[in-house]
Design an enzyme around this catalytic site. Structure first.
Site, PDB file in Angstrom:
ATOM      1  N   GLY A   1      -2.466   1.297  -7.446  1.00 26.42           N
ATOM      2  CA  GLY A   1      -2.160   0.237  -6.678  1.00 26.42           C
ATOM      3  C   GLY A   1      -1.691  -1.189  -7.404  1.00 26.42           C
ATOM      4  O   GLY A   1      -0.731  -1.912  -6.990  1.00 26.42           O
TER       5      GLY A   1
ATOM      6  N   GLY B   1       1.990   1.096  -1.461  1.00 27.95           N
ATOM      7  CA  GLY B   1       1.692   1.891  -2.499  1.00 27.95           C
ATOM      8  C   GLY B   1      -0.092   1.702  -2.828  1.00 27.95           C
ATOM      9  O   GLY B   1      -0.632   2.115  -3.676  1.00 27.95           O
ATOM     10  N   CYS B   2      -0.677   0.846  -2.106  1.00 30.42           N
ATOM     11  CA  CYS B   2      -1.923   0.495  -2.425  1.00 30.42           C
ATOM     12  C   CYS B   2      -2.760   0.722  -1.386  1.00 30.42           C
ATOM     13  O   CYS B   2      -2.464   0.960  -0.030  1.00 30.42           O
ATOM     14  CB  CYS B   2      -2.249  -1.239  -2.255  1.00 30.42           C
ATOM     15  SG  CYS B   2      -1.270  -1.975  -3.601  1.00 30.42           S
ATOM     16  N   GLU B   3      -3.996   1.709  -1.636  1.00 34.55           N
ATOM     17  CA  GLU B   3      -4.868   1.999  -0.621  1.00 34.55           C
ATOM     18  C   GLU B   3      -5.357   0.844   0.120  1.00 34.55           C
ATOM     19  O   GLU B   3      -5.733   0.795   1.356  1.00 34.55           O
ATOM     20  CB  GLU B   3      -5.823   2.763  -1.268  1.00 34.55           C
ATOM     21  CG  GLU B   3      -5.349   4.172  -1.351  1.00 34.55           C
ATOM     22  CD  GLU B   3      -6.752   5.066  -2.129  1.00 34.55           C
ATOM     23  OE1 GLU B   3      -7.801   4.556  -1.842  1.00 34.55           O
ATOM     24  OE2 GLU B   3      -6.217   6.183  -2.572  1.00 34.55           O
ATOM     25  N   SER B   4      -5.707  -0.209  -0.578  1.00 37.71           N
ATOM     26  CA  SER B   4      -6.265  -1.715   0.062  1.00 37.71           C
ATOM     27  C   SER B   4      -5.084  -2.352   0.484  1.00 37.71           C
ATOM     28  O   SER B   4      -4.018  -2.342   0.041  1.00 37.71           O
ATOM     29  CB  SER B   4      -7.189  -2.320  -0.937  1.00 37.71           C
ATOM     30  OG  SER B   4      -8.096  -1.608  -1.492  1.00 37.71           O
TER      31      SER B   4
END
Length: 134
Positions: free
Chosen positions: A121, A50-53
């Protein structure tokens, strides 16, 4: 709910900051305070979805209080995660469920830095923390 000592210190530092540039520098400095994770800890099992990073999170229970460690490949996210850890480390599972993430970053004067994707995120990180405490 009383703030953990690290969170109270962070709050004071960020509230005393004069303007966004100083807060941005502080944010990067907080991120550098995160202890590096070993290569074994930077595995898929510890990756927060669920985090882009990429964010890796580990948690352990110590006398009824949770301690988390985390890292990210993105500097800004590392700083935000470090501030989240300051807010939640040492809490019980019940206290962790009551943490108001937007309220915390608003108190720090960082809410405008929380783009929808960063906010999602960080919510994913907090959700994962809560899952680990189940």
């Amino acid at each position: 709910m009383k703030l953990p000592a690290d969170a109270a210190a962070a709050l004071q530092i960020f509230q005393d900051a004069s303007g966004w540039e100083q807060r941005a520098r502080l944010l990067m400095q907080w991120g550098e305070r995160l202890a590096p994770l070993s290569d074994e800890d930077r595995c898929d099992a510890n990756l927060v979805s669920g985090c882009e990073s990429q964010v890796w999170l580990l948690g352990r229970l110590n006398d009824g209080h949770w301690q988390f460690c985390a890292s990210s490949d993105a500097r800004l996210i590392r700083g935000l995660v470090a501030l989240l850890l300051a807010r939640v480390n040492g809490l019980t599972a019940e206290e962790l469920r009551q943490v108001d993430l937007p309220g915390w970053f608003n108190q720090l004067g960082l809410s405008r830095q929380l783009s929808p994707s960063r906010s999602n995120g960080l919510n994913a990180v907090l959700k994962r923390m809560r899952e680990l405490t189940q």
